[in-house]
Design an enzyme around this catalytic site. Structure first.
Site, PDB file in Angstrom:
ATOM      1  N   ASP A   1      -1.406  -4.510   1.412  1.00  0.00           N
ATOM      2  CA  ASP A   1      -0.339  -5.043   0.551  1.00  0.00           C
ATOM      3  C   ASP A   1      -0.241  -6.564   0.639  1.00  0.00           C
ATOM      4  O   ASP A   1      -0.169  -7.250  -0.381  1.00  0.00           O
ATOM      5  CB  ASP A   1       1.030  -4.499   0.994  1.00  0.00           C
ATOM      6  CG  ASP A   1       1.274  -3.081   0.535  1.00  0.00           C
ATOM      7  OD1 ASP A   1       0.284  -2.393   0.254  1.00  0.00           O
ATOM      8  OD2 ASP A   1       2.443  -2.671   0.466  1.00  0.00           O
TER       9      ASP A   1
ATOM     10  N   GLY B   1       7.106   1.490  -4.570  1.00  0.00           N
ATOM     11  CA  GLY B   1       5.711   1.483  -4.103  1.00  0.00           C
ATOM     12  C   GLY B   1       4.916   0.311  -4.654  1.00  0.00           C
ATOM     13  O   GLY B   1       3.694   0.314  -4.614  1.00  0.00           O
ATOM     14  N   LEU B   2       5.620  -0.693  -5.182  1.00  0.00           N
ATOM     15  CA  LEU B   2       4.901  -1.864  -5.720  1.00  0.00           C
ATOM     16  C   LEU B   2       4.718  -2.957  -4.675  1.00  0.00           C
ATOM     17  O   LEU B   2       4.328  -4.075  -5.006  1.00  0.00           O
ATOM     18  CB  LEU B   2       5.645  -2.424  -6.934  1.00  0.00           C
ATOM     19  CG  LEU B   2       5.476  -1.659  -8.246  1.00  0.00           C
ATOM     20  CD1 LEU B   2       6.310  -2.286  -9.351  1.00  0.00           C
ATOM     21  CD2 LEU B   2       4.019  -1.629  -8.686  1.00  0.00           C
ATOM     22  N   GLY B   3       5.010  -2.648  -3.440  1.00  0.00           N
ATOM     23  CA  GLY B   3       4.783  -3.636  -2.379  1.00  0.00           C
ATOM     24  C   GLY B   3       5.804  -4.753  -2.383  1.00  0.00           C
ATOM     25  O   GLY B   3       5.463  -5.917  -2.158  1.00  0.00           O
ATOM     26  N   SER B   4       7.076  -4.401  -2.631  1.00  0.00           N
ATOM     27  CA  SER B   4       8.102  -5.443  -2.718  1.00  0.00           C
ATOM     28  C   SER B   4       8.292  -6.162  -1.379  1.00  0.00           C
ATOM     29  O   SER B   4       8.468  -7.379  -1.356  1.00  0.00           O
ATOM     30  CB  SER B   4       9.425  -4.868  -3.224  1.00  0.00           C
ATOM     31  OG  SER B   4       9.771  -3.723  -2.490  1.00  0.00           O
ATOM     32  N   SER B   5       8.207  -5.427  -0.268  1.00  0.00           N
ATOM     33  CA  SER B   5       8.434  -6.097   1.021  1.00  0.00           C
ATOM     34  C   SER B   5       7.301  -7.095   1.307  1.00  0.00           C
ATOM     35  O   SER B   5       7.555  -8.207   1.780  1.00  0.00           O
ATOM     36  CB  SER B   5       8.570  -5.082   2.157  1.00  0.00           C
ATOM     37  OG  SER B   5       7.420  -4.279   2.235  1.00  0.00           O
ATOM     38  N   ALA B   6       6.065  -6.710   0.971  1.00  0.00           N
ATOM     39  CA  ALA B   6       4.942  -7.633   1.183  1.00  0.00           C
ATOM     40  C   ALA B   6       5.101  -8.862   0.296  1.00  0.00           C
ATOM     41  O   ALA B   6       4.883  -9.997   0.743  1.00  0.00           O
ATOM     42  CB  ALA B   6       3.617  -6.935   0.882  1.00  0.00           C
ATOM     43  N   ALA B   7       5.507  -8.662  -0.963  1.00  0.00           N
ATOM     44  CA  ALA B   7       5.653  -9.786  -1.894  1.00  0.00           C
ATOM     45  C   ALA B   7       6.737 -10.744  -1.403  1.00  0.00           C
ATOM     46  O   ALA B   7       6.554 -11.969  -1.425  1.00  0.00           O
ATOM     47  CB  ALA B   7       5.974  -9.272  -3.295  1.00  0.00           C
TER      48      ALA B   7
END
Ligand code: PMV
Length: 326
Positions: free
Chosen positions: A156, A109-115
């Site tokens: 995100d 849930g740390l927004g890895s795909s957005a990053a």
């Protein structure tokens, strides 16, 4: 350029998840765990495909842009869908090698795909000698997320691109907030990732079935977010403001539960954190798995230790910086 490297941070949502999908505001902060993407040019006669490698994810693949085909050599393909979609939008198809270093847990849930998406766009823009325009990168990254996931708010990708603590207004304006939450927040994450699309669809279904019940809940979340914005738009958080923020988190948690996105593991973590001294704790992100955040001034170690007994936890180091070109 023959080589370009860019990185982008993960994020944690402090207030307003799910309500943001119904056009309500939200508050999120960039977390200094980064996705670092390096693009290298390749000689075309060696291999015309685009190669992708990530040691940290144990992932290797070849991407054929013409056919839109991902040939997986090792690992799981999830993140590659974002890379592929980004390449469609931002690359001319010439042979390149892409390396990804992930310094954040994936699926927490740390927004890895957005990053990854934001860092890949920035690296490609730099590689092709295009000007780095942060708002533009955030917009394209949001489009990539929409295409791959079907549904996504711009939260995100905006936080990952801009960095810092951000209030996303109703009409998707990005307002930086002044507070520095450093040292106060712990993120606890379960090993199983909730499915954001399913969670969003579940809330929508409940809202369609019971608008007279769900709309006041969504409106209450909006009011919580607006009040939290006032608390957070100051240089120094005093004890009074901190306590109000904690209470707002707890009320927001109750409303997320009412929206139907809570599960036993998250609930346990929320209460374990409070028991260990957090003044506020709530689900962060879509729920159904994933993470919680706890506001615990002076108690971060206690809360970290208590959460680590049942699940994983990290202290959130916030990042004032979004995209960095290395
Ligand atoms: O679980 P995450 O970190 O992808 O966050 C999802 C947040 C939602 O508000 C539920 C959906 C969205 O697109 O904003």
């Amino acid at each position: 350029m023959t080589q370009s490297t860019a990185s982008a941070p993960g994020k944690t949502i402090l207030f307003g998840e799910h309500a943001v999908v119904f056009g309500k505001p939200a508050i999120a902060a960039a977390v200094d765990r980064r996705a670092i993407v390096t693009v290298n040019s390749k000689k075309s006669n060696i291999n015309s495909n685009i190669t992708f490698q990530s040691r940290s994810l144990d992932l290797k693949a070849e991407l054929d842009l013409d056919k839109g085909h991902i040939k997986l050599i090792r690992g799981q393909s999830g993140i590659l869908n974002y890379v592929m979609e980004t390449l469609f939008k931002k690359h001319d198809g010439s042979p390149i090698d892409i390396q990804l270093e992930m310094k954040m847990p994936v699926g927490a849930g740390l927004g890895s795909s957005a990053a990854v998406t934001v860092a890949t766009i920035a690296a490609l823009d730099d590689f092709h000698n295009r000007k780095i325009e942060i708002s533009q990168i955030a917009k394209v990254a949001h489009k990539v997320e929409l295409t791959v996931q079907g549904a996504a708010s711009p939260l995100d990708t905006a936080v990952s691109a801009h960095g810092g603590l951000i209030f996303l207004s109703k009409n998707f304006e990005i307002v930086p907030l002044k507070s520095d939450l450093k040292d106060y927040i712990v993120i606890g994450y379960t090993s199983n990732r909730g499915n954001t699309g399913e969670m969003v669809a579940g809330v929508k279904k409940r809202r369609d079935l019971h608008p007279e019940i769900m709309d006041p809940i969504i409106n209450s979340v909006e009011n919580i977010t607006l009040k939290a914005k006032d608390m957070l738009d100051v240089e120094t958080l005093n004890t009074e403001k901190m306590e109000i923020l904690g209470e707002l988190m707890n009320i927001n948690q109750g409303l997320l539960d009412a929206m139907g996105v809570n599960i036993l593991e998250l609930s346990k973590m929320v209460y374990i954190a409070r028991d260990a001294g957090a003044i506020g704790s709530k689900i962060t992100g879509a729920g159904g798995g994933g993470s919680i955040i706890a506001l615990c001034p002076g108690k971060t170690k206690d809360v970290l230790n208590a959460l680590k007994i049942i699940e994983n936890a990290i202290q959130a180091d916030f990042s004032k910086k979004g995209i960095i070109i290395h």
